[in-house]
Motif scaffolding. Structure first.
Motif, PDB file in Angstrom:
ATOM      1  N   VAL A 102      32.805 -38.808  21.474  1.00 54.23           N
ATOM      2  CA  VAL A 102      31.942 -37.754  21.997  1.00 54.23           C
ATOM      3  C   VAL A 102      31.785 -37.841  23.510  1.00 54.23           C
ATOM      4  N   TYR A 103      31.493 -39.029  24.007  1.00 56.68           N
ATOM      5  CA  TYR A 103      31.087 -39.171  25.404  1.00 56.68           C
ATOM      6  C   TYR A 103      32.120 -38.653  26.407  1.00 56.68           C
ATOM      7  N   PRO A 104      33.405 -39.016  26.281  1.00 55.17           N
ATOM      8  CA  PRO A 104      34.364 -38.527  27.287  1.00 55.17           C
ATOM      9  C   PRO A 104      34.479 -37.007  27.323  1.00 55.17           C
ATOM     10  N   VAL A 105      34.389 -36.366  26.173  1.00 49.18           N
ATOM     11  CA  VAL A 105      34.498 -34.905  26.141  1.00 49.18           C
ATOM     12  C   VAL A 105      33.263 -34.269  26.792  1.00 49.18           C
ATOM     13  N   VAL A 106      32.084 -34.836  26.524  1.00 48.34           N
ATOM     14  CA  VAL A 106      30.859 -34.334  27.153  1.00 48.34           C
ATOM     15  C   VAL A 106      30.948 -34.450  28.669  1.00 48.34           C
ATOM     16  N   ARG A 107      31.268 -35.662  29.119  1.00 46.80           N
ATOM     17  CA  ARG A 107      31.262 -35.907  30.558  1.00 46.80           C
ATOM     18  C   ARG A 107      32.433 -35.223  31.253  1.00 46.80           C
ATOM     19  N   GLY A 108      33.519 -35.034  30.551  1.00 43.37           N
ATOM     20  CA  GLY A 108      34.684 -34.424  31.172  1.00 43.37           C
ATOM     21  C   GLY A 108      34.612 -32.912  31.261  1.00 43.37           C
ATOM     22  N   SER A 109      33.968 -32.271  30.296  1.00 42.13           N
ATOM     23  CA  SER A 109      33.888 -30.812  30.324  1.00 42.13           C
ATOM     24  C   SER A 109      32.784 -30.327  31.260  1.00 42.13           C
ATOM     25  N   GLY A 110      31.763 -31.148  31.479  1.00 39.79           N
ATOM     26  CA  GLY A 110      30.647 -30.759  32.333  1.00 39.79           C
ATOM     27  C   GLY A 110      31.032 -30.346  33.744  1.00 39.79           C
ATOM     28  N   PRO A 111      31.898 -31.129  34.442  1.00 35.02           N
ATOM     29  CA  PRO A 111      32.230 -30.776  35.827  1.00 35.02           C
ATOM     30  C   PRO A 111      32.896 -29.419  35.978  1.00 35.02           C
ATOM     31  N   PHE A 112      33.755 -29.054  35.034  1.00 32.50           N
ATOM     32  CA  PHE A 112      34.437 -27.756  35.137  1.00 32.50           C
ATOM     33  C   PHE A 112      33.411 -26.630  35.177  1.00 32.50           C
ATOM     34  N   PHE A 113      32.451 -26.705  34.257  1.00 29.67           N
ATOM     35  CA  PHE A 113      31.416 -25.679  34.225  1.00 29.67           C
ATOM     36  C   PHE A 113      30.512 -25.771  35.466  1.00 29.67           C
ATOM     37  N   THR A 114      30.266 -26.992  35.947  1.00 31.75           N
ATOM     38  CA  THR A 114      29.408 -27.163  37.117  1.00 31.75           C
ATOM     39  C   THR A 114      30.047 -26.572  38.361  1.00 31.75           C
ATOM     40  N   VAL A 115      31.352 -26.768  38.521  1.00 30.37           N
ATOM     41  CA  VAL A 115      32.063 -26.208  39.675  1.00 30.37           C
ATOM     42  C   VAL A 115      31.921 -24.689  39.685  1.00 30.37           C
ATOM     43  N   ILE A 116      32.057 -24.070  38.517  1.00 30.33           N
ATOM     44  CA  ILE A 116      31.899 -22.614  38.427  1.00 30.33           C
ATOM     45  C   ILE A 116      30.461 -22.223  38.778  1.00 30.33           C
ATOM     46  N   GLY A 117      29.492 -22.970  38.231  1.00 28.04           N
ATOM     47  CA  GLY A 117      28.097 -22.667  38.522  1.00 28.04           C
ATOM     48  C   GLY A 117      27.753 -22.846  39.990  1.00 28.04           C
ATOM     49  N   ALA A 118      28.306 -23.898  40.624  1.00 33.25           N
ATOM     50  CA  ALA A 118      28.039 -24.132  42.049  1.00 33.25           C
ATOM     51  C   ALA A 118      28.655 -23.031  42.910  1.00 33.25           C
ATOM     52  N   TRP A 119      29.780 -22.505  42.472  1.00 35.88           N
ATOM     53  CA  TRP A 119      30.401 -21.386  43.198  1.00 35.88           C
ATOM     54  C   TRP A 119      29.529 -20.138  43.113  1.00 35.88           C
ATOM     55  N   ILE A 120      29.005 -19.873  41.916  1.00 38.15           N
ATOM     56  CA  ILE A 120      28.177 -18.683  41.716  1.00 38.15           C
ATOM     57  C   ILE A 120      26.841 -18.820  42.451  1.00 38.15           C
ATOM     58  N   LEU A 121      26.189 -20.000  42.335  1.00 40.57           N
ATOM     59  CA  LEU A 121      24.827 -20.166  42.843  1.00 40.57           C
ATOM     60  C   LEU A 121      24.784 -20.531  44.321  1.00 40.57           C
ATOM     61  N   PHE A 122      25.740 -21.359  44.775  1.00 36.69           N
ATOM     62  CA  PHE A 122      25.689 -21.868  46.148  1.00 36.69           C
ATOM     63  C   PHE A 122      26.857 -21.412  47.016  1.00 36.69           C
ATOM     64  N   GLY A 123      27.832 -20.716  46.431  1.00 40.92           N
ATOM     65  CA  GLY A 123      28.983 -20.290  47.203  1.00 40.92           C
ATOM     66  C   GLY A 123      29.928 -21.420  47.562  1.00 40.92           C
ATOM     67  N   GLU A 124      29.849 -22.552  46.831  1.00 40.37           N
ATOM     68  CA  GLU A 124      30.736 -23.669  47.098  1.00 40.37           C
ATOM     69  C   GLU A 124      32.156 -23.346  46.617  1.00 40.37           C
ATOM     70  N   THR A 125      33.139 -23.757  47.411  1.00 37.79           N
ATOM     71  CA  THR A 125      34.532 -23.544  47.034  1.00 37.79           C
ATOM     72  C   THR A 125      35.289 -24.860  47.057  1.00 37.79           C
ATOM     73  N   PHE A 126      36.355 -24.933  46.267  1.00 39.93           N
ATOM     74  CA  PHE A 126      37.207 -26.110  46.198  1.00 39.93           C
ATOM     75  C   PHE A 126      38.549 -25.819  46.861  1.00 39.93           C
ATOM     76  N   THR A 127      39.153 -26.864  47.440  1.00 35.23           N
ATOM     77  CA  THR A 127      40.506 -26.745  47.969  1.00 35.23           C
ATOM     78  C   THR A 127      41.499 -26.779  46.809  1.00 35.23           C
TER      79      THR A 127
END
Length: 300
Positions: A102-127
C-alpha cells in the motif's frame, strides 16, 4: 522561530532548509506509516495517535501561539475534510493489504496530483527534466502495482481494492498538501496553522477507534495504545510539520515529490521491522520512485 521562517521565504537558504525538511518528512512519514500498520488494527492505532495529537497539542495551540484570526479559522477548518479523507482511505487500504504493498502506491501517486494542484492554485510550473522525473516516479508506481498484482500471495478480491484505495489516498494526500500550503501561506504565523491543524484534523479517529475497540474481539491493552499514540504523535509532528513548512518556504510540487523518497525508507522498515517479504524487484521499483523524486529536485 516564526520570524526566522518568514525571513527565509524565497531565499537560497530557505530552499536548502525546505530540502532538509522534505527529506526529514520522508523518513518520519515512513516511520509513521509502519507504526499505523504494525500489529494493531490501523483504525485503533490512528485513533491512539490522533488522541495524543489533541492532548499534547491543544495546550500549545491555546497558550503558546497566537490564535487564528478571521479567515485564518476558515483556512484551518478547510483542511479537515481533506485530512479525514486521507486517514479513512489509508486505514481502509491497510486493512486489505501489506504495508509494503500500500505505502509505495500512496506516496508515489500523491506527488503527481500535487504537481497538478500546485499548478492550478499557485501557478507553479515544472521543467522538462522535472516532468521526466515525475514520469520515472510514475513508472515505478505502475511497475510496482503490476508486480504486486502478479506476485503477492493474497486474495485478489482484497488486493485490487487495496490498490485503488491506495491511489485514492494519494489523491487525498495531494489535496491536503496543496490546501495546507495555501493555508499556511495565508496564516500570519505558520505555527498557528500547524498547531490547530494537529488539533482539529484529529477529532475524527478517536471516536471511530473507540467504537471499533468496543466491538473488537481482541482488545489491545490501553497502555500499549497510549504508548503507540504518543510515539506516533511525536513522529507526526515532525513529518506533517516539516513538509508543511517546506511548502511555505519553497515550491509545493518539489517539496511533495521529494518527500516521496520515503518509499525507500518504507522498504527498509517493512523488511527489518514488520518482517514483510520485499524482494529485490520490489526494492528496485521503490528505488525508481525515489529516483524520480531526486530528478525532479535536481531538474528545478
Amino acid at each position: 522561530m516564526s520570524d526566522l521562517i518568514l525571513s527565509l521565504d524565497g531565499t537560497e537558504a530557505g530552499h536548502r532548509l525546505a530540502l532538509i525538511l522534505a527529506l526529514s518528512a520522508a523518513f518520519l512519514h515512513a516511520l509513521l506509516g509502519a507504526l499505523q500498520k504494525g500489529r494493531v488494527d490501523p483504525w485503533l492505532s490512528r485513533g491512539a495517535i490522533d488522541t495524543a495529537f489533541i492532548v499534547l497539542t491543544l495546550p500549545l495551540a491555546l497558550f503558546l501561539v497566537p490564535l487564528p484570526q478571521g479567515r485564518e479559522w476558515g483556512l484551518v477548518i478547510g483542511t479537515m475534510p481533506f485530512m479525514f479523507a486521507y486517514k479513512w482511505l489509508l486505514a481502509l487500504a491497510y486493512s486489505r493489504a501489506a504495508y509494503t504493498v500500500v505505502y509505495p502506491v500512496v506516496r508515489g501517486s500523491g506527488p503527481f496530483f500535487t504537481v497538478i494542484g500546485a499548478w492550478i492554485l499557485f501557478g507553479e510550473t515544472f521543467t522538462l527534466v522535472q516532468w521526466l522525473g515525475v514520469g520515472i516516479l510514475m513508472g515505478g508506481i505502475l511497475g510496482l502495482a503490476v508486480y504486486n498484482m502478479i506476485h503477492i500471495r493474497v486474495d485478489r478480491d482484497r488486493l485490487v481494492p487495496a490498490l485503488w484505495l491506495a491511489v485514492a489516498t494519494g489523491l487525498a494526500t495531494a489535496a491536503y498538501t496543496t490546501w495546507g500550503a495555501y493555508a499556511i501561506r495565508g496564516t500570519a504565523n505558520p505555527f498557528t496553522y500547524l498547531a490547530w491543524f494537529f488539533v482539529l484534523t484529529a477529532v475524527d479517529m478517536p471516536l471511530i477507534a473507540a467504537w471499533r475497540w468496543k466491538r473488537t474481539v481482541y482488545k489491545p491493552p490501553l497502555r500499549d495504545l497510549m504508548r503507540l499514540g504518543v510515539t506516533g504523535a511525536v513522529i507526526g509532528w515532525g513529518s506533517f510539520g516539516a513538509v508543511m513548512l517546506a511548502t511555505r518556504l519553497d515550491k509545493v510540487g518539489e517539496a511533495a515529490v521529494l518527500r516521496e523518497t520515503s518509499t525507500v525508507f518504507a522498504a527498509v522498515i517493512g523488511w527489518l521491522v514488520l518482517k514483510e517479504t520485499v524482494g529485490p524487484r520490489r526494492v528496485a521499483l521503490m528505488t525508481l520512485i525515489a529516483l524520480g523524486a531526486v530528478v525532479v529536485e535536481l531538474g528545478g
